[in-house]
Scaffold this motif. Structure first.
Motif: not given
Length: 246
Positions: A127-136, A174-183, A187-195
């Motif tokens: 859920i925290t990275r870009e995936t295809s519908p059939q990826e598991l 932005p991952m920084a938003f979630f990092r503020w709530f759960d440091p 996965r929230f330490q990564q750059a980029g954003g939450h899809p």
């Protein structure tokens, strides 16, 4: 007392189901279910793939069962998300990667009362990275540990695939938003954003229940670990097959 408990559970499920249906209507999500006849009555442990915040509402609506899903710690901390998660009956996990004793206690109590518990064994991986519908992703074995420790005999583990036929991607958060709530979440330490994945048309494919019976609980540690590995692999394989285009 039992009838009062059942009445309260039924009332809570109706409220959660109405909210789930409202969320799906808000995002114009259409849901089809295949194999609904395989959904057992009574205590139930649901395991499914996880790519969108709509997965829990989709499963609550599609399976037509009271299901309390495990949810990431940050969902219990972010205003609005917290209220929605609690209204859906979600059980928040504790912060960090330590033993989830509080979740296990609530989950065991829910199962003992005849309710349903839902777990996404991929955790935050998909859920925290870009995936295809059939990826598991890889399945973590926590749900199998819960099944063996639940004290419910027999207990069905129900593998379910949520396959998005059509979806829409919103703007990443932005991952920084979630990092503020759960440091503590790596996965929230990564750059980029939450899809943000919004389903438009989704098929819920129900697999065959994996029954955990009393004889499997009272084994030596090595045999117990073997059973957990087998349950984890079997559940993942059924979900994988449910994501195969037909």
């Amino acid at each position: 007392m039992e009838s009062l408990t059942a009445l309260r559970q039924g009332s809570g499920f109706l409220e959660a189901r109405v909210l789930a249906q409202l969320l799906l209507a808000l995002f114009q999500t259409e849901v089809w279910v295949e194999g609904k006849e395989r959904v057992p009555q009574g205590p139930l442990l649901v395991v499914s793939n996880h790519r969108s915040f709509l997965d829990a509402p989709v499963l609550i609506t599609g399976l037509e069962r009271p299901i309390r899903f495990a949810c990431h710690y940050y969902l219990s901390q972010v205003p609005l998300l917290r209220e929605v998660a609690f209204a859906l009956g979600c059980i928040p996990l504790q912060q960090g990667s330590g033993p989830q004793l509080a979740f296990f206690r609530q989950a065991q109590a829910t199962l003992a009362a005849g309710g349903g518990v839902g777990i996404f064994p991929e955790g935050a991986e998909q859920i925290t990275r870009e995936t295809s519908p059939q990826e598991l992703g890889r399945f973590q074995p926590g749900f199998a540990h819960l099944a063996l420790a639940a004290g419910v005999d027999p207990l069905p583990i129900l593998p379910v695939a949520v396959w998005a036929q059509h979806e829409w991607r919103g703007m990443d958060i932005p991952m920084a938003f979630f990092r503020w709530f759960d440091p503590t979440e790596p996965r929230f330490q990564q750059a980029g954003g939450h899809p943000v994945v919004i389903y438009r048309q989704v098929v819920v494919r129900v697999g065959s229940p994996l029954w955990v019976e009393g004889a499997r609980r009272y084994t030596c540690r090595q045999e117990r670990l073997q059973v957990i590995q087998e349950l984890t692999a079997a559940a993942r394989e059924q979900v994988r097959l449910g994501l195969v285009e037909r």
